[in-house]
Design an enzyme around this catalytic site. Sequence first.
Site, PDB file in Angstrom:
ATOM      1  N   CYS A 103      -8.910  -0.351  11.459  1.00 20.37           N
ATOM      2  CA  CYS A 103      -7.995  -1.491  11.628  1.00 20.37           C
ATOM      3  C   CYS A 103      -6.618  -0.983  12.067  1.00 20.37           C
ATOM      4  O   CYS A 103      -6.224   0.131  11.739  1.00 20.37           O
ATOM      5  CB  CYS A 103      -7.868  -2.244  10.303  1.00 20.37           C
ATOM      6  N   ASP A 152      -3.893  -1.972  10.984  1.00 22.21           N
ATOM      7  CA  ASP A 152      -2.960  -2.071   9.852  1.00 22.21           C
ATOM      8  C   ASP A 152      -2.172  -0.761   9.663  1.00 22.21           C
ATOM      9  O   ASP A 152      -2.769   0.322   9.606  1.00 22.21           O
ATOM     10  CB  ASP A 152      -3.778  -2.381   8.584  1.00 22.21           C
ATOM     11  N   ARG A 158      -0.893   0.511   7.223  1.00 23.69           N
ATOM     12  CA  ARG A 158      -1.129   1.240   5.966  1.00 23.69           C
ATOM     13  C   ARG A 158      -2.408   2.073   5.993  1.00 23.69           C
ATOM     14  O   ARG A 158      -2.773   2.674   4.986  1.00 23.69           O
ATOM     15  CB  ARG A 158      -1.201   0.232   4.801  1.00 23.69           C
ATOM     16  N   HIS A 191     -10.881  -1.946   5.570  1.00 22.28           N
ATOM     17  CA  HIS A 191     -10.043  -1.703   4.392  1.00 22.28           C
ATOM     18  C   HIS A 191      -9.898  -2.982   3.581  1.00 22.28           C
ATOM     19  O   HIS A 191      -9.822  -4.075   4.147  1.00 22.28           O
ATOM     20  CB  HIS A 191      -8.671  -1.137   4.786  1.00 22.28           C
ATOM     21  N   CYS A 217      -7.522  -6.648   4.009  1.00 23.52           N
ATOM     22  CA  CYS A 217      -7.325  -6.776   5.456  1.00 23.52           C
ATOM     23  C   CYS A 217      -6.924  -8.221   5.802  1.00 23.52           C
ATOM     24  O   CYS A 217      -7.669  -9.166   5.524  1.00 23.52           O
ATOM     25  CB  CYS A 217      -8.614  -6.400   6.185  1.00 23.52           C
TER      26      CYS A 217
END
Length: 232
Positions: free
Chosen positions: A42, A44, A46, A98, A101
């Site tokens: 992803c 993202d 993080r 993750h 999400c």
Amino acid sequence: MNDLQPLIDNNARWADATVARDPEFFKRLQRQQAPEYLWIGCSDSRVPANEIVGMAPGELFVHRNVANVVPHSDVNCQSVIQFAVDALKIKHIMVVGHYGCAGVQMALEGRRSQGVADYWLGHIRDVASRYKPLLEAEPDARHRASLLVELNVLEQAINVSHSAVVQDAWARGQQLSVHGWVYSLGDGRVRQLGLSAEGPEAVKGLREMALERILEARSRHRATAQTARSGA
Ligand code: ZN
């Protein structure tokens, strides 16, 4: 003031420190990249692929998009897979979701961004629709979202396994495995979903087998949590 200056400064410090540790590092990388792994994860912020698995530049080929989706019609993702498999001869492809999400959460709740992202998240709404009875049977909203994260990894890993590039690689006997992982933002750990395909034979029945493992792990986790609660 240049808002990006701290990043440029960080970069200079990183490059200097890397050369101080290993004077030949960039010269070597410039000549060749020979990663053994393709990470499909992803976007993202993080979930920084290299950092999570302790891989240096040159060791991990990476493709990231919102909610780690692998549509057969996405020339971007499919081109990455083709380059990784055909040119770099990577040995493992990991589809990494993750927990927490936002893309998966939006698809689960049926929320719309009123933009082009709605088309993209349609792929996850398809996964949610395929597993509707399972998702509806999960009473806890947080657990329902985690379950969809895992099911999305399962379906996207199956898409990777069914892609023309991977099928062709297996047909010519190239060593290549496809795996499904989930990363936890809460503790930084990667969990293997018990889903690995190492050839066309392994793909047969993969969905059913992986689904069984996912549900088993979830019921084990629930039982442990209940024991802990009743013992407290
Ligand atoms: Zn995400």
